[in-house]
Design a protein around this motif. Structure first.
Motif, mmCIF file in Angstrom:
data_model
loop_
_atom_site.group_PDB
_atom_site.id
_atom_site.type_symbol
_atom_site.label_atom_id
_atom_site.label_comp_id
_atom_site.label_asym_id
_atom_site.label_seq_id
_atom_site.Cartn_x
_atom_site.Cartn_y
_atom_site.Cartn_z
ATOM 1 N N UNK A 11 -2.818 -28.158 -69.025
ATOM 2 C CA UNK A 11 -3.950 -27.157 -69.246
ATOM 3 C C UNK A 11 -4.897 -27.627 -70.007
ATOM 4 N N UNK A 12 -4.545 -27.961 -71.295
ATOM 5 C CA UNK A 12 -5.596 -28.426 -72.257
ATOM 6 C C UNK A 12 -6.269 -29.811 -71.752
ATOM 7 N N UNK A 13 -5.363 -30.725 -71.037
ATOM 8 C CA UNK A 13 -6.098 -31.888 -70.725
ATOM 9 C C UNK A 13 -7.100 -31.532 -69.502
ATOM 10 N N UNK A 14 -6.782 -30.640 -68.820
ATOM 11 C CA UNK A 14 -7.773 -30.119 -67.543
ATOM 12 C C UNK A 14 -9.237 -29.556 -67.990
ATOM 13 N N UNK A 15 -8.882 -29.018 -69.023
ATOM 14 C CA UNK A 15 -10.122 -28.113 -69.709
ATOM 15 C C UNK A 15 -10.883 -29.198 -70.164
ATOM 16 N N UNK A 16 -10.278 -30.238 -71.089
ATOM 17 C CA UNK A 16 -11.146 -31.184 -71.588
ATOM 18 C C UNK A 16 -11.842 -32.053 -70.583
ATOM 19 N N UNK A 18 -12.618 -31.261 -67.500
ATOM 20 C CA UNK A 18 -13.808 -30.320 -66.822
ATOM 21 C C UNK A 18 -14.912 -30.101 -67.842
ATOM 22 N N UNK A 19 -14.652 -30.110 -69.211
ATOM 23 C CA UNK A 19 -15.856 -29.894 -70.156
ATOM 24 C C UNK A 19 -16.540 -31.404 -70.221
ATOM 25 N N UNK A 20 -15.822 -32.159 -70.284
ATOM 26 C CA UNK A 20 -16.354 -33.562 -70.344
ATOM 27 C C UNK A 20 -17.242 -34.022 -69.106
ATOM 28 N N UNK A 21 -16.792 -33.547 -67.789
ATOM 29 C CA UNK A 21 -17.586 -33.803 -66.642
ATOM 30 C C UNK A 21 -18.741 -32.924 -66.603
ATOM 31 N N UNK A 22 -18.569 -31.736 -67.171
ATOM 32 C CA UNK A 22 -19.945 -30.941 -67.101
ATOM 33 C C UNK A 22 -20.750 -31.377 -68.169
ATOM 34 N N UNK A 23 -20.397 -31.981 -69.515
ATOM 35 C CA UNK A 23 -21.429 -32.811 -70.361
ATOM 36 C C UNK A 23 -21.933 -33.785 -69.673
ATOM 37 N N UNK A 81 -14.571 -34.779 -77.912
ATOM 38 C CA UNK A 81 -13.569 -34.591 -76.833
ATOM 39 C C UNK A 81 -12.817 -35.855 -76.585
ATOM 40 N N UNK A 82 -13.556 -36.800 -76.529
ATOM 41 C CA UNK A 82 -12.879 -38.270 -76.310
ATOM 42 C C UNK A 82 -11.668 -38.379 -77.538
ATOM 43 N N UNK A 84 -10.011 -36.092 -79.104
ATOM 44 C CA UNK A 84 -8.862 -35.017 -78.790
ATOM 45 C C UNK A 84 -8.385 -35.492 -77.493
ATOM 46 N N UNK A 85 -8.855 -36.134 -76.436
ATOM 47 C CA UNK A 85 -8.021 -36.691 -75.532
ATOM 48 C C UNK A 85 -6.960 -37.714 -75.860
ATOM 49 N N UNK A 86 -7.582 -38.689 -76.478
ATOM 50 C CA UNK A 86 -6.803 -39.926 -77.256
ATOM 51 C C UNK A 86 -5.583 -39.254 -78.046
ATOM 52 N N UNK A 87 -5.792 -38.238 -78.880
ATOM 53 C CA UNK A 87 -4.701 -37.439 -79.834
ATOM 54 C C UNK A 87 -3.836 -36.874 -78.796
ATOM 55 N N UNK A 88 -4.357 -36.110 -77.826
ATOM 56 C CA UNK A 88 -3.138 -35.570 -76.841
ATOM 57 C C UNK A 88 -2.436 -36.722 -76.101
ATOM 58 N N UNK A 89 -2.892 -37.757 -75.776
ATOM 59 C CA UNK A 89 -2.174 -38.610 -74.855
ATOM 60 C C UNK A 89 -1.359 -39.299 -75.927
ATOM 61 N N UNK A 90 -1.703 -39.579 -77.322
ATOM 62 C CA UNK A 90 -0.818 -40.468 -78.191
ATOM 63 C C UNK A 90 0.195 -39.564 -78.585
ATOM 64 N N UNK A 91 0.362 -38.058 -78.808
ATOM 65 C CA UNK A 91 1.368 -37.238 -79.284
ATOM 66 C C UNK A 91 2.089 -36.736 -77.998
ATOM 67 N N UNK A 92 1.563 -36.911 -76.888
ATOM 68 C CA UNK A 92 2.457 -36.390 -75.659
ATOM 69 C C UNK A 92 3.748 -37.056 -75.542
#
Length: 92
Positions: A11-16, A18-23, A81-82, A84-92
């Motif tokens: 969910x968080x990955x998808x939201x980030x 979508x937000x990155x694409x909107x930016x 955002x980048x 946060x996405x990297x941290x999420x991938x690292x800790x997943x």
């Protein structure tokens, strides 16, 4: 519990994403519609500005990058955002 973490992560990955694409779309569209009067510009502004506004206010309060022609708070949010996405991938 593992199912909860998986749902939360996706969910968080998808939201980030979508937000990155909107930016990204907002940045590209600003070249063609600099006044932001189109419906798509308005939609992208409504989606992205709640993330950019606090950073913009912080930069104005600290008097950072006020004389630059580049929207530095916008790029700061993209970098955040980048990270946060990297941290999420690292800790997943």
């Amino acid at each position: 519990m593992e199912l909860f973490h998986s749902i939360l992560y996706h969910t968080l990955s998808g939201m980030l994403t979508v937000l990155w694409a909107a930016l990204f779309l907002r940045a590209i569209l600003s070249w063609f519609d600099p006044t932001g009067e189109g419906w798509l510009s308005g939609l992208l502004y409504m989606i992205t500005e709640p993330m950019i506004h606090p950073v913009r206010m912080l930069f104005e309060k600290m008097d950072w990058f006020q004389e630059t022609p580049i929207d530095v708070p916008f790029f700061a949010v993209v970098i955040l955002i980048a990270v946060l996405r990297g941290l999420m991938t690292f800790f997943a």
